[in-house]
Design a protein around this motif. Sequence first.
Motif, PDB file in Angstrom:
ATOM      1  N   UNK A 152     -11.310  -2.096  -3.364  1.00 45.43           N
ATOM      2  CA  UNK A 152     -10.331  -2.474  -4.390  1.00 45.43           C
ATOM      3  C   UNK A 152      -9.013  -1.754  -4.160  1.00 45.43           C
ATOM      4  N   UNK A 153      -9.094  -0.465  -3.857  1.00 48.88           N
ATOM      5  CA  UNK A 153      -7.869   0.290  -3.581  1.00 48.88           C
ATOM      6  C   UNK A 153      -7.170  -0.244  -2.336  1.00 48.88           C
ATOM      7  N   UNK A 154      -7.950  -0.665  -1.347  1.00 50.20           N
ATOM      8  CA  UNK A 154      -7.362  -1.272  -0.152  1.00 50.20           C
ATOM      9  C   UNK A 154      -6.594  -2.540  -0.478  1.00 50.20           C
ATOM     10  N   UNK A 155      -7.115  -3.322  -1.407  1.00 53.61           N
ATOM     11  CA  UNK A 155      -6.414  -4.539  -1.836  1.00 53.61           C
ATOM     12  C   UNK A 155      -5.093  -4.186  -2.520  1.00 53.61           C
ATOM     13  N   UNK A 156      -5.127  -3.149  -3.338  1.00 48.98           N
ATOM     14  CA  UNK A 156      -3.907  -2.723  -4.040  1.00 48.98           C
ATOM     15  C   UNK A 156      -2.863  -2.241  -3.033  1.00 48.98           C
ATOM     16  N   UNK A 157      -3.293  -1.459  -2.053  1.00 46.87           N
ATOM     17  CA  UNK A 157      -2.375  -0.963  -1.022  1.00 46.87           C
ATOM     18  C   UNK A 157      -1.786  -2.119  -0.227  1.00 46.87           C
ATOM     19  N   UNK A 158      -2.622  -3.070   0.158  1.00 49.22           N
ATOM     20  CA  UNK A 158      -2.137  -4.217   0.933  1.00 49.22           C
ATOM     21  C   UNK A 158      -1.105  -5.015   0.143  1.00 49.22           C
ATOM     22  N   UNK A 159      -1.358  -5.191  -1.152  1.00 51.59           N
ATOM     23  CA  UNK A 159      -0.408  -5.927  -1.987  1.00 51.59           C
ATOM     24  C   UNK A 159       0.916  -5.182  -2.095  1.00 51.59           C
ATOM     25  N   UNK A 160       0.873  -3.857  -2.194  1.00 46.43           N
ATOM     26  CA  UNK A 160       2.102  -3.072  -2.287  1.00 46.43           C
ATOM     27  C   UNK A 160       2.852  -3.038  -0.952  1.00 46.43           C
ATOM     28  N   UNK A 161       2.119  -3.065   0.132  1.00 48.60           N
ATOM     29  CA  UNK A 161       2.777  -3.109   1.432  1.00 48.60           C
ATOM     30  C   UNK A 161       3.537  -4.418   1.604  1.00 48.60           C
TER      31      UNK A 161
END
Length: 417
Positions: free
Chosen positions: A199-208
């Motif tokens: 889930x945190x990886x998804x959040x990071x990808x969206x912010x990138x």
Amino acid sequence: MDRSTVRPHRMNPSGGCPHADNARLRARGSVVPVVLPGEIEGMAVLGHEALKAFLGHPDVAKGARHFTLLREGAIPEGWPLRTFATVQSMTTADGADHRRLRSLVSRAFTSRRVAELRPRVEELTEALLDELARAATAGGGVADLRRHFALPLPMGVISELLGVDVAHRDRLHALSTQVVTTDIGSQQAVSANREFAAVLGEIVAAKAERPGDDLTTALLAARDDDGDRLSAQELIGTLLLLIVAGHETTLNLITNAVRALCAHPDQLAHVRGQQVGWGDVVEETLRWDAPVSYFPFRYPVRDVTVDGTVVPKGTPILAGYSAAGRDPAAYGPDADRFDVTRPGRPGAVRHLSLGQGAHYCLGAPLARLEAETALRRLFDRFPKLELAVPEGELPRHSGFVGNSVDTLPVRLSSDAP
């Protein structure tokens, strides 16, 4: 002291109220051997002065490479406390690494930045009090204050700081609860940690892809003085830490303070009579019913002696915050008494519930702001607020790390049906 002559205390993975056990353990000494889940031998530091010395000891580290059994491969992947040792963040770093990771996050928690958050904290508090009132109306006059108020306030604030979408918040809280519990099964522990990272990886990808004015975006772009970015594992570990620590501790703090005030109306009267402030309530709650009971882990880098007890190199050590908070040697014979006038007395001993030294809680100013605002507005809005069930019937939080109850049913008015 020869540790082999002292029978280890078996930590209860299911938790429960810690204070009776703490008193019995302190009677045996300020540092005691314990058995952690999975039959792992460790120790706990319980006395106030012993814990203060231990937290600042130059030969005590946080890095997992100092955990002998972990380094030797004797700790399974599904061990319920493994995340506390292995997550790559400032809580498991020492020296230059710790300073690097902490400096990248600290700019979001400066006194100026926290002061700037006050209007938003107050706005969110008012909205949640409206929600609490609606929940009570729907519940025949009773609402779960923990669910409808104490949880969404800090979760909302830290999520906004990190730029986490509302759609993720309930799941992140559920996963947060799982990764810090101590009675979770091995497969469930592995699954929870993997899902949390995903889930945190998804959040990071969206912010990138779509940067914003938030801490996650800043961490993605941040470089330290040497030009090194956070590694992918450090970024995920830092976000995990900020989400867990950024709401679980304050959630328990608000919950425990409301419980204490409802159970001690004479103490609430001191606040209403303006003999003390809400900050005094927060500090006394942190001492008397610390939101974190036993925090894992620190490791001696060589055999060290704490208050006459030898703590062997590489042993996983629990910091016993709830035990230290009621230590009569520090707080006198009435240490078990909730007394909101205590923090303001001349020479009052400062509690250790937010840590000590280099690893002192970075979010302490924000936690204090949230708790003080929440309590002040809650009791202003609902001056007749009371517990809807006897204190002894409240279900305790699972595990021996967090210290609170799972639900807090309250009546907002004594006139409610």
